[in-house]
Design a protein around this motif. Structure first.
Motif, PDB file in Angstrom:
ATOM      1  N   PHE A  53       0.847  -1.179   0.000  1.00  0.00           N
ATOM      2  CA  PHE A  53       0.000   0.000   0.000  1.00  0.00           C
ATOM      3  C   PHE A  53       0.892   1.243   0.000  1.00  0.00           C
ATOM      4  N   LEU A  54       0.645   2.155  -0.967  1.00  0.00           N
ATOM      5  CA  LEU A  54       1.465   3.351  -1.123  1.00  0.00           C
ATOM      6  C   LEU A  54       0.634   4.617  -0.939  1.00  0.00           C
ATOM      7  N   PHE A  55       1.176   5.556  -0.190  1.00  0.00           N
ATOM      8  CA  PHE A  55       0.546   6.862   0.003  1.00  0.00           C
ATOM      9  C   PHE A  55       1.548   7.936  -0.407  1.00  0.00           C
ATOM     10  N   ALA A  56       1.142   8.819  -1.300  1.00  0.00           N
ATOM     11  CA  ALA A  56       2.013   9.909  -1.760  1.00  0.00           C
ATOM     12  C   ALA A  56       1.702  11.177  -0.977  1.00  0.00           C
ATOM     13  N   ASP A  57       2.651  11.627  -0.195  1.00  0.00           N
ATOM     14  CA  ASP A  57       2.508  12.875   0.560  1.00  0.00           C
ATOM     15  C   ASP A  57       2.977  14.016  -0.331  1.00  0.00           C
ATOM     16  N   THR A  58       2.047  14.811  -0.812  1.00  0.00           N
ATOM     17  CA  THR A  58       2.363  15.885  -1.755  1.00  0.00           C
ATOM     18  C   THR A  58       2.963  17.118  -1.096  1.00  0.00           C
ATOM     19  N   GLY A  59       2.903  17.175   0.236  1.00  0.00           N
ATOM     20  CA  GLY A  59       3.332  18.384   0.926  1.00  0.00           C
ATOM     21  C   GLY A  59       2.209  19.383   1.070  1.00  0.00           C
ATOM     22  N   ASN A  60       1.044  19.036   0.510  1.00  0.00           N
ATOM     23  CA  ASN A  60      -0.126  19.904   0.602  1.00  0.00           C
ATOM     24  C   ASN A  60      -1.311  19.121   1.160  1.00  0.00           C
ATOM     25  N   GLU A  61      -1.012  18.037   1.877  1.00  0.00           N
ATOM     26  CA  GLU A  61      -2.070  17.232   2.473  1.00  0.00           C
ATOM     27  C   GLU A  61      -2.587  17.900   3.744  1.00  0.00           C
ATOM     28  N   HIS A  62      -3.857  17.694   4.009  1.00  0.00           N
ATOM     29  CA  HIS A  62      -4.426  18.214   5.251  1.00  0.00           C
ATOM     30  C   HIS A  62      -3.983  17.335   6.411  1.00  0.00           C
ATOM     31  N   ASP A  63      -3.733  17.949   7.563  1.00  0.00           N
ATOM     32  CA  ASP A  63      -3.337  17.174   8.748  1.00  0.00           C
ATOM     33  C   ASP A  63      -4.373  16.108   9.087  1.00  0.00           C
ATOM     34  N   VAL A  64      -5.652  16.423   8.851  1.00  0.00           N
ATOM     35  CA  VAL A  64      -6.714  15.454   9.126  1.00  0.00           C
ATOM     36  C   VAL A  64      -6.544  14.215   8.253  1.00  0.00           C
ATOM     37  N   THR A  65      -6.171  14.419   6.994  1.00  0.00           N
ATOM     38  CA  THR A  65      -5.974  13.292   6.083  1.00  0.00           C
ATOM     39  C   THR A  65      -4.747  12.482   6.470  1.00  0.00           C
ATOM     40  N   LEU A  66      -3.661  13.150   6.871  1.00  0.00           N
ATOM     41  CA  LEU A  66      -2.471  12.420   7.307  1.00  0.00           C
ATOM     42  C   LEU A  66      -2.795  11.533   8.507  1.00  0.00           C
ATOM     43  N   LEU A 263     -12.976  14.891   7.008  1.00  0.00           N
ATOM     44  CA  LEU A 263     -13.190  16.039   6.125  1.00  0.00           C
ATOM     45  C   LEU A 263     -14.473  15.896   5.317  1.00  0.00           C
ATOM     46  N   TYR A 264     -14.925  14.655   5.087  1.00  0.00           N
ATOM     47  CA  TYR A 264     -16.183  14.453   4.372  1.00  0.00           C
ATOM     48  C   TYR A 264     -17.364  14.988   5.188  1.00  0.00           C
ATOM     49  N   LEU A 265     -17.207  15.051   6.494  1.00  0.00           N
ATOM     50  CA  LEU A 265     -18.274  15.575   7.347  1.00  0.00           C
ATOM     51  C   LEU A 265     -18.221  17.090   7.445  1.00  0.00           C
ATOM     52  N   MET A 266     -17.211  17.679   6.814  1.00  0.00           N
ATOM     53  CA  MET A 266     -17.012  19.121   6.900  1.00  0.00           C
ATOM     54  C   MET A 266     -17.266  19.809   5.565  1.00  0.00           C
ATOM     55  N   GLY A 267     -18.027  19.179   4.695  1.00  0.00           N
ATOM     56  CA  GLY A 267     -18.397  19.798   3.427  1.00  0.00           C
ATOM     57  C   GLY A 267     -17.403  19.609   2.303  1.00  0.00           C
ATOM     58  N   MET A 268     -16.381  18.762   2.506  1.00  0.00           N
ATOM     59  CA  MET A 268     -15.372  18.561   1.476  1.00  0.00           C
ATOM     60  C   MET A 268     -15.791  17.434   0.531  1.00  0.00           C
ATOM     61  N   GLY A 269     -15.622  17.668  -0.765  1.00  0.00           N
ATOM     62  CA  GLY A 269     -15.906  16.623  -1.734  1.00  0.00           C
ATOM     63  C   GLY A 269     -14.680  15.780  -2.004  1.00  0.00           C
ATOM     64  N   ARG A 270     -13.492  16.351  -1.790  1.00  0.00           N
ATOM     65  CA  ARG A 270     -12.229  15.629  -1.942  1.00  0.00           C
ATOM     66  C   ARG A 270     -11.402  15.892  -0.698  1.00  0.00           C
ATOM     67  N   GLN A 382     -21.418  16.315   2.022  1.00  0.00           N
ATOM     68  CA  GLN A 382     -22.013  16.300   0.695  1.00  0.00           C
ATOM     69  C   GLN A 382     -22.609  14.930   0.371  1.00  0.00           C
ATOM     70  N   TYR A 383     -22.251  13.919   1.144  1.00  0.00           N
ATOM     71  CA  TYR A 383     -22.646  12.549   0.846  1.00  0.00           C
ATOM     72  C   TYR A 383     -23.686  11.981   1.815  1.00  0.00           C
ATOM     73  N   GLY A 384     -24.304  12.854   2.621  1.00  0.00           N
ATOM     74  CA  GLY A 384     -25.335  12.389   3.542  1.00  0.00           C
ATOM     75  C   GLY A 384     -24.792  11.498   4.632  1.00  0.00           C
ATOM     76  N   LEU A 385     -23.577  11.791   5.133  1.00  0.00           N
ATOM     77  CA  LEU A 385     -22.964  10.949   6.143  1.00  0.00           C
ATOM     78  C   LEU A 385     -23.310  11.364   7.557  1.00  0.00           C
ATOM     79  N   CYS A 386     -24.008  12.488   7.705  1.00  0.00           N
ATOM     80  CA  CYS A 386     -24.340  12.970   9.040  1.00  0.00           C
ATOM     81  C   CYS A 386     -25.360  12.045   9.699  1.00  0.00           C
ATOM     82  N   GLU A 387     -25.173  11.816  10.996  1.00  0.00           N
ATOM     83  CA  GLU A 387     -26.120  10.964  11.725  1.00  0.00           C
ATOM     84  C   GLU A 387     -27.216  11.814  12.345  1.00  0.00           C
TER      85      GLU A 387
END
Length: 387
Positions: A53-66, A263-270, A382-387
């Motif tokens: 499994f490979l993850f590319a850290d672009t240097g512009n990743e959000h701390d939440v995603t890391l 981040l998906y719960l915070m209105g982010m699509g990506r 955006q994906y209806g993930l809220c409970e």
């Protein structure tokens, strides 16, 4: 939902007699790559093969995603290898190029939409793109003054951040039609891991989380694609969730006990890097919830602008008084009352607070800003993930 994720027999037979293929799964921290990883884990449990499994850290990743990538590794019980581009070796050549080229006039063809469309004809493409014999207008940039050249050469030093270093070397940020970031920050660093394996004669299978309903371009891609090469073993591009709907993507993650990227719960699509393709609501939510990200991008705009020819030329001509290169594509933000169309990140944030059309102030957005913190950070998926 097809959860088998097994390559067709025809593909397996093509590698008969060769070394057993090495499987790689690309991880971004987003929903699609997570679903793909789940399928790979299921197949590994069933057949005993060992994917990497490979993850590319672009240097512009959000701390939440890391943090989420680390969470995925723990919860799935896998090891996720991180790769990171290094551009430090390219800066000396770039400094030389600035000193050599900026004192000269720069002439560039501004190809029209009609011209680009006609380039589907190879004969015309050679005429227009290679010999530049089309009738499209030519943009002329004058020589840059010596003192600005010296300043840019001095400032052209690597920062150690892949995304920023890439932008400095290009003299601009990626754009809608020139998304070199994907290749240089993700694909190339991952290929550094895969290429030695292919050179040793072992084919690789690349599991990619791309779905047809994301875009017309992705819909046109096949589920299985084989890239052959005369001097190394082939690579199989495998898109196991190509025909899936987004609900199936979240469903398999839930079956594996995985929570979605916050981040998906915070209105982010990506949820990968803060993308130059960010939509209006994503810009607004980022400014509202993570203002430090906006300020970081603003600093990068200044750093990149200081070593960008277009910014230095504009300052020299008196068209503007600051060295800034816009992070977002020019057409992302509507022109202001003075006709300026530079989509700097702070202008983009102000635009994100407006209603449809980008002209009128949106009162509902303003209420979000002045609301108490616990209400302001409520779920807005955006994906209806809220409970």
């Amino acid at each position: 939902m097809n959860g088998t994720a097994i390559l067709p027999k025809s593909t397996k037979s093509q590698h008969a007699g060769r070394a057993r293929a090495q499987h790689f799964v690309s991880i971004s921290g987003g929903k699609d790559s997570t679903a793909t990883a789940c399928l790979a884990v299921e197949r590994a449990e069933r057949t005993g093969f060992t994917p990497r499994f490979l993850f590319a850290d672009t240097g512009n990743e959000h701390d939440v995603t890391l943090e989420h990538v680390e969470y995925l590794a723990r919860t799935l019980g896998i090891t996720i290898e991180t790769v990171r581009a290094d551009f430090s070796g390219q800066f000396a050549a770039r400094r030389t190029a600035i000193a050599r080229d900026w004192p000269k006039e720069l002439r560039r063809k501004q190809h029209t939409a009609e011209c680009r469309a006609a380039c589907e004809d190879l004969a015309y493409a050679e005429k227009a793109l290679v010999r530049e014999e089309c009738d499209c207008p030519i943009k002329v940039s004058p020589p840059v003054p010596d003192h600005l050249i010296a300043r840019a050469v001095e400032l052209m030093q690597p920062t150690g951040n892949p995304f920023l270093d890439m932008a400095m070397l290009h003299g601009r940020f990626p754009g809608t039609k020139s998304r070199f970031c994907t290749t240089e920050l993700k694909l190339d660093p991952m290929d550094m891991v895969k290429t030695p394996i292919r050179m040793a004669g072992t084919p690789v299978v690349e599991w990619v989380g791309e779905r047809a309903d994301e875009s017309a371009a992705r819909a046109a891609k096949p589920t299985i694609e084989i890239n052959r090469c005369s001097w190394r073993a082939p690579a199989v591009i495998y898109r196991p969730i190509h025909g899936w709907h987004v609900r199936e993507v979240f469903a398999i993650a839930k079956r594996h006990g995985l929570k979605p990227n916050p981040l998906y719960l915070m209105g982010m699509g990506r949820v990968g890097c803060f993308c130059i393709m960010a939509q209006k609501e994503e810009v607004r939510q980022t400014a509202l919830r993570f203002p430090a990200t906006i300020e970081r991008i603003a600093e990068w705009e200044v750093i990149c602008g200081n070593v960008a020819r277009h910014a230095n030329t504009s300052v020299a001509l008196g068209e503007r008084d600051e060295f800034v290169s816009s992070f977002l594509p020019t057409d992302k933000v509507p022109p202001d009352e003075h006709g300026k169309i530079r989509a700097t990140i702070h202008r983009a944030v102000e635009w994100s607070k407006t209603s449809r059309g980008g002209r009128n102030f949106d009162l509902l957005n303003h209420l979000d800003e002045i609301a108490p913190a616990e209400q302001r950070h409520a779920c807005s998926s955006q994906y209806g993930l809220c409970e």
